[in-house]
Design a protein around this motif. Structure first.
Motif, PDB file in Angstrom:
ATOM      1  N   ILE A  10       0.791  -1.199   0.002  1.00 14.83           N
ATOM      2  CA  ILE A  10       0.009   0.133   0.142  1.00 14.83           C
ATOM      3  C   ILE A  10       0.842   1.127  -0.014  1.00 14.83           C
ATOM      4  N   ASP A  11       1.343   1.508   1.103  1.00 17.03           N
ATOM      5  CA  ASP A  11       2.244   2.797   1.312  1.00 17.03           C
ATOM      6  C   ASP A  11       3.370   2.861   0.493  1.00 17.03           C
ATOM      7  N   GLY A  12       3.529   3.754  -0.530  1.00 21.74           N
ATOM      8  CA  GLY A  12       4.628   3.956  -1.420  1.00 21.74           C
ATOM      9  C   GLY A  12       4.549   3.343  -2.364  1.00 21.74           C
ATOM     10  N   THR A  13       3.711   2.412  -2.854  1.00 21.04           N
ATOM     11  CA  THR A  13       3.248   1.639  -3.914  1.00 21.04           C
ATOM     12  C   THR A  13       1.890   1.945  -4.701  1.00 21.04           C
ATOM     13  N   LEU A  14       0.970   1.365  -3.820  1.00 21.31           N
ATOM     14  CA  LEU A  14      -0.592   1.695  -4.309  1.00 21.31           C
ATOM     15  C   LEU A  14      -1.021   2.789  -4.121  1.00 21.31           C
ATOM     16  N   THR A  15      -0.605   3.553  -3.102  1.00 23.12           N
ATOM     17  CA  THR A  15      -0.849   4.901  -2.707  1.00 23.12           C
ATOM     18  C   THR A  15       0.287   5.989  -3.010  1.00 23.12           C
ATOM     19  N   ASN A  16       0.027   7.362  -3.196  1.00 24.16           N
ATOM     20  CA  ASN A  16       0.898   8.269  -3.302  1.00 24.16           C
ATOM     21  C   ASN A  16       1.083   8.889  -1.972  1.00 24.16           C
ATOM     22  N   THR A  17       2.174   9.875  -2.285  1.00 24.68           N
ATOM     23  CA  THR A  17       2.583  10.398  -0.944  1.00 24.68           C
ATOM     24  C   THR A  17       1.610  11.215   0.027  1.00 24.68           C
ATOM     25  N   GLN A  18       0.550  11.330  -0.530  1.00 26.62           N
ATOM     26  CA  GLN A  18      -0.879  11.878   0.025  1.00 26.62           C
ATOM     27  C   GLN A  18      -1.525  10.757   0.596  1.00 26.62           C
ATOM     28  N   LYS A  19      -1.206   9.499   0.308  1.00 30.78           N
ATOM     29  CA  LYS A  19      -1.839   8.417   0.634  1.00 30.78           C
ATOM     30  C   LYS A  19      -3.412   8.058   0.071  1.00 30.78           C
ATOM     31  N   ASP A  20      -3.146   8.544  -1.344  1.00 30.08           N
ATOM     32  CA  ASP A  20      -4.193   8.467  -2.352  1.00 30.08           C
ATOM     33  C   ASP A  20      -3.942   7.422  -3.260  1.00 30.08           C
ATOM     34  N   ILE A  21      -5.015   6.613  -3.802  1.00 29.10           N
ATOM     35  CA  ILE A  21      -4.836   6.127  -5.046  1.00 29.10           C
ATOM     36  C   ILE A  21      -5.444   7.026  -6.181  1.00 29.10           C
ATOM     37  N   THR A  22      -4.658   7.192  -7.079  1.00 30.77           N
ATOM     38  CA  THR A  22      -4.778   8.308  -8.023  1.00 30.77           C
ATOM     39  C   THR A  22      -5.602   7.648  -9.125  1.00 30.77           C
ATOM     40  N   PRO A  23      -6.603   8.328  -9.919  1.00 28.90           N
ATOM     41  CA  PRO A  23      -7.680   7.837 -10.891  1.00 28.90           C
ATOM     42  C   PRO A  23      -7.063   6.916 -11.775  1.00 28.90           C
ATOM     43  N   ALA A  24      -5.844   7.347 -12.381  1.00 27.84           N
ATOM     44  CA  ALA A  24      -5.280   6.687 -13.410  1.00 27.84           C
ATOM     45  C   ALA A  24      -4.842   5.093 -12.948  1.00 27.84           C
ATOM     46  N   THR A  25      -4.240   5.147 -11.675  1.00 30.18           N
ATOM     47  CA  THR A  25      -3.872   3.893 -11.035  1.00 30.18           C
ATOM     48  C   THR A  25      -4.978   3.241 -10.676  1.00 30.18           C
ATOM     49  N   LEU A  26      -6.035   3.485 -10.135  1.00 34.34           N
ATOM     50  CA  LEU A  26      -7.424   2.812 -10.034  1.00 34.34           C
ATOM     51  C   LEU A  26      -7.964   2.486 -11.193  1.00 34.34           C
ATOM     52  N   GLU A  27      -8.126   3.205 -12.293  1.00 37.12           N
ATOM     53  CA  GLU A  27      -8.392   2.677 -13.359  1.00 37.12           C
ATOM     54  C   GLU A  27      -7.783   1.492 -14.045  1.00 37.12           C
ATOM     55  N   LYS A  28      -6.638   1.497 -13.758  1.00 38.50           N
ATOM     56  CA  LYS A  28      -5.729   0.263 -14.388  1.00 38.50           C
ATOM     57  C   LYS A  28      -6.021  -0.816 -13.480  1.00 38.50           C
TER      58      LYS A  28
END
Length: 270
Positions: A10-28
């Motif tokens: 999760i941290d540092g991988t699936l989520t960015n430094t704001q602890k969010d999953i970006t729309p592009a990553t989620l879509e993929k």
């Protein structure tokens, strides 16, 4: 297209430094699951700290898995079934607690939706509770209180001190526990021979899949075993140097949607 298992820290991988999953990553990630591939979250977090992320990537709808406590507990997220779990010896945990009192470091474990401690609450513990959206509580009779199954304990200290603690505990309990740092200030205490790789091996067996079909992505010390074990081990650009050294592929950082090219290159292939 052969079915793949995509294991994600999760941290540092699936989520960015704001602890969010970006729309592009989620879509993929959703696209990969829609194509029949299986996604597993492999995290040091307890299950309550993973639920929001698991819900966001719709693991319940697609039949994905959660490997909580660095693989100490595997849960089928769509059914809630515990596929596998390993627990600590409570008497050994009490010995670790006594060590922490003498060493002046923090120690937490997990009771349902609460982070609990018998030591003074420090900033690292508060951070651990906040990122997992859990309440933190100090227990006065901690030694007697911990009479239930424990998957993991977490020790907290400033990085220089944490390094010394890791070494001392490995010398004293190395054959009884799996001891490592997931962050410079976190010392993880796990049952022996339990880490992300061993748990992913058990999940692959349950799914009747081979390790060559496993793509594992991470950035931290506790991701090293699964990255070495996987058919394709992926390090984020923001990963610890030792993780990059053992990876088969280094992708973009977690702030650059680094998982998107990974899914395209290793999952969504003919």
């Amino acid at each position: 297209m052969s079915k793949k298992l995509l294991a994600l820290d999760i941290d540092g991988t699936l989520t960015n430094t704001q602890k969010d999953i970006t729309p592009a990553t989620l879509e993929k990630i959703i696209e990969a699951q829609e194509k029949g591939h299986i996604v597993a979250i492999a995290s040091g977090r307890p299950l309550p700290g993973i639920r929001k992320i698991a819900d966001t990537i719709e693991l319940d709808r697609f039949g994905g898995y959660v490997l909580a406590f660095n693989g100490g507990r595997i849960v089928d997220y769509s059914t809630g079934e515990v596929v596998y779990q390993a627990v600590l010896d409570n008497d050994v945990v009490r010995d670790i607690y006594d060590y922490c009192l003498k060493a002046g470091c923090g120690m937490v474990t997990y009771d349902g939706d609460r982070v609990i401690t018998g030591t003074d609450i420090d900033g690292y513990m508060t951070f651990e509770a906040s990122i997992n959206h859990m309440e933190i509580m100090r227990i006065d009779n901690f030694r007697e209180y911990i009479d239930f199954p424990l998957n993991k304990c977490l020790l907290t200290a400033d990085p220089d001190k944490a390094e010394k603690i890791e070494q001392e505990l490995a010398e004293k309990f190395g054959d009884q526990l799996n001891i490592f740092r997931s962050e410079p200030y976190f010392v993880e205490i796990m049952p022996p021979n339990v880490h992300k790789a061993t748990s992913l091996e058990k999940l692959l067996e349950a799914l009747d899949m081979d390790r060559k079909d496993l793509v594992a992505c991470g950035d931290g010390y506790n991701d090293l075993t699964m990255i070495e074990y996987a058919g394709v081990g992926v390090a984020m650009a923001n990963a610890q140097d030792i993780v990059k050294e053992h990876a088969d592929y280094i992708t973009l950082s977690n702030d650059e949607d680094g998982l998107v090219p990974v899914v395209d290159k290793f999952i969504l292939v003919d």
